[in-house]
Design a protein around this motif. Sequence first.
Motif, short mmCIF file in Angstrom:
data_model
loop_
_atom_site.label_atom_id
_atom_site.label_comp_id
_atom_site.label_asym_id
_atom_site.label_seq_id
_atom_site.Cartn_x
_atom_site.Cartn_y
_atom_site.Cartn_z
N LEU A 1 0.81 -1.22 0.00
CA LEU A 1 0.00 0.00 0.00
C LEU A 1 0.84 1.26 0.00
N GLY A 2 2.15 1.12 0.09
CA GLY A 2 3.00 2.30 0.01
C GLY A 2 3.11 3.04 1.32
N GLY A 3 3.56 4.30 1.21
CA GLY A 3 3.90 5.07 2.40
C GLY A 3 2.79 5.98 2.85
N ASP A 4 3.13 7.23 3.15
CA ASP A 4 2.21 8.19 3.73
C ASP A 4 2.03 9.37 2.77
N PRO A 5 0.86 9.55 2.16
CA PRO A 5 -0.35 8.73 2.31
C PRO A 5 -0.23 7.43 1.51
N PRO A 6 -0.95 6.40 1.92
CA PRO A 6 -0.87 5.12 1.22
C PRO A 6 -1.51 5.19 -0.17
N LEU A 7 -1.24 4.16 -0.96
CA LEU A 7 -1.71 4.11 -2.35
C LEU A 7 -3.23 4.31 -2.46
N PRO A 8 -4.06 3.59 -1.70
CA PRO A 8 -5.51 3.80 -1.85
C PRO A 8 -5.93 5.24 -1.56
N GLU A 9 -5.28 5.88 -0.59
CA GLU A 9 -5.62 7.27 -0.28
C GLU A 9 -5.23 8.20 -1.43
N ARG A 10 -4.07 7.95 -2.03
CA ARG A 10 -3.65 8.77 -3.18
C ARG A 10 -4.66 8.62 -4.32
N LEU A 11 -5.10 7.41 -4.56
CA LEU A 11 -6.04 7.18 -5.66
C LEU A 11 -7.42 7.74 -5.32
N ARG A 12 -7.83 7.65 -4.06
CA ARG A 12 -9.12 8.21 -3.67
C ARG A 12 -9.14 9.72 -3.90
N ARG A 13 -8.03 10.36 -3.55
CA ARG A 13 -7.95 11.81 -3.76
C ARG A 13 -7.98 12.17 -5.24
N ALA A 14 -7.54 11.23 -6.08
CA ALA A 14 -7.57 11.47 -7.52
C ALA A 14 -8.92 11.11 -8.14
N GLY A 15 -9.89 10.69 -7.33
CA GLY A 15 -11.22 10.40 -7.84
C GLY A 15 -11.53 8.94 -8.06
#
Length: 531
Positions: free
Chosen positions: A234-248
Amino acid sequence: MIRLLLHGALLGAALLSLGGAVEAALALRAYPFERDLGFWLAVWPIDAAAGAGIGLIAALVLPFLAREREWRRLPGLQLASVLAGAGAAAAIAVAAAGAAAPLRIGLAAGTGLAVQQLGRRLAPGPLGWLLASFVSPLTAVLVLLAGLAAGLVGALLPALSGPETEPLLASPAEAPVQGVLLVCLDRVGLDHLGCGGYYRVTSPGLDAVAAEGLLFTDAHVPSVRPREVRTALLGGDPPLPERLRRAGYETAGIGDRSWVRAAAGGPAGFTRFRDPDLPLPADRLLLPRLLGSVRRAPAASRAERAVARALAWLERRRPDRPFFLLLELDGILTEEPDPELVTAFLPGGPGEGPLDALAEERARYDAAIRDLDRALAALATGLADRDLLEETLLVVTSDRGACFHAVHPEGEPVAARSCLTRVPLAFRLPRAIPAGGRRAEPISTAALPATILSFLGLEAQAPSLLDPEAPAPPARIQDVGAGLVVERRGRFVVLRRPDAPPLVRNLDRDPEETRPFHPPEDPGERAAAAG
């Protein structure tokens, strides 16, 4: 007597329907996906029919449990007391499912009889007279009609969105794919797969994914602990799902939620997350559970349940947004593999050794992999049926391997054992990733989050494993408990310990990795050790 039987059937159907409605409402409230109110319409006939049958039985046994003047004077209340006793007995039978059969039957019967006798004695009192009109035949008919009407109306209404752990944010930019599906297998090493050169047919589904895309044949996990490996996906901070959620992107996960919470102190950017071991709404209802204890259908494996929930989420997701779905396919250690597969994988073929405990353990492991592979193949079929397979970036990897036949030097660190750390890593997207690709340089699965972000155009500077021109960083395997790091750099393996000079292993001289690490001797080994 006929009048009593009819009253019992109506009252039993009404009471069980009412109880079933409450159960269905609670089950839907706890369900994290869309709430389909038409679910009640499917449950109502079962509850009504079962309640009618129980009510008939209650009417038949009532003369043996109460005096004639009692049940003739207040038949509704006396029938209700018998039905309440039957309900209490059923609840005890379900709650004590793990107990021995005699104890379970005794507890259920004793509780049911006690409840019935309590109701019988309360019926002639003021409370009984107050409740008498609520258990009349007319009231029972009205309750049944109301339940049927509610089911019909619910079936006509659209599904309601369940609670989201995190809201979606920005409107999505133009996404290069419909979605990203990251599949993490449970303890599946590359050396036990057909695409990794294994001689047994354990993974036709994964082999097909690898053949239709890009396979890394020397991918290693970043840690010897599976939970740390899955967290790294899931990666670091922010994690991958959070990065993608912010991108829509609409984000979801199917698997063990505990490590996701540990990764980021919360749901890690997932708008929805479901553990396949949690029951579906129908599994929460008393009657199906009670019947299931008598006549239980073959249970699906955890991996099969996970795939079914993943496909269900894909059908209900928002079609106007791209998606990211994390899917764990577990069961290697927790479930019994198919016995026929275990028998088929036992030694007996050309070049195989004698049957012993290790051979049986290896056969069970191979059979468990085949079970997971069947679930993966079902996933690919489900994606194709929903027209998603060709427009979804499919990534398949694992959290660890297993060692059966390898011979390791005495004192060999666990992090240096390639049978444990080398895992499959396959990418499939036909229109962007050429089929049949293979890359043999050592890489780390910890690079997956950056690779996905780079591929989606969300992090232009991130190193991508899909870029053949980009140099891959060395695969680093940490063992925090032992306080060491193992690096795989080309044809060299470097062992780094605190307060000690690095040691190396030359794979050109020791391809089977059976010799101990040694101080660097030639220029190549010294360059690898220098990092």
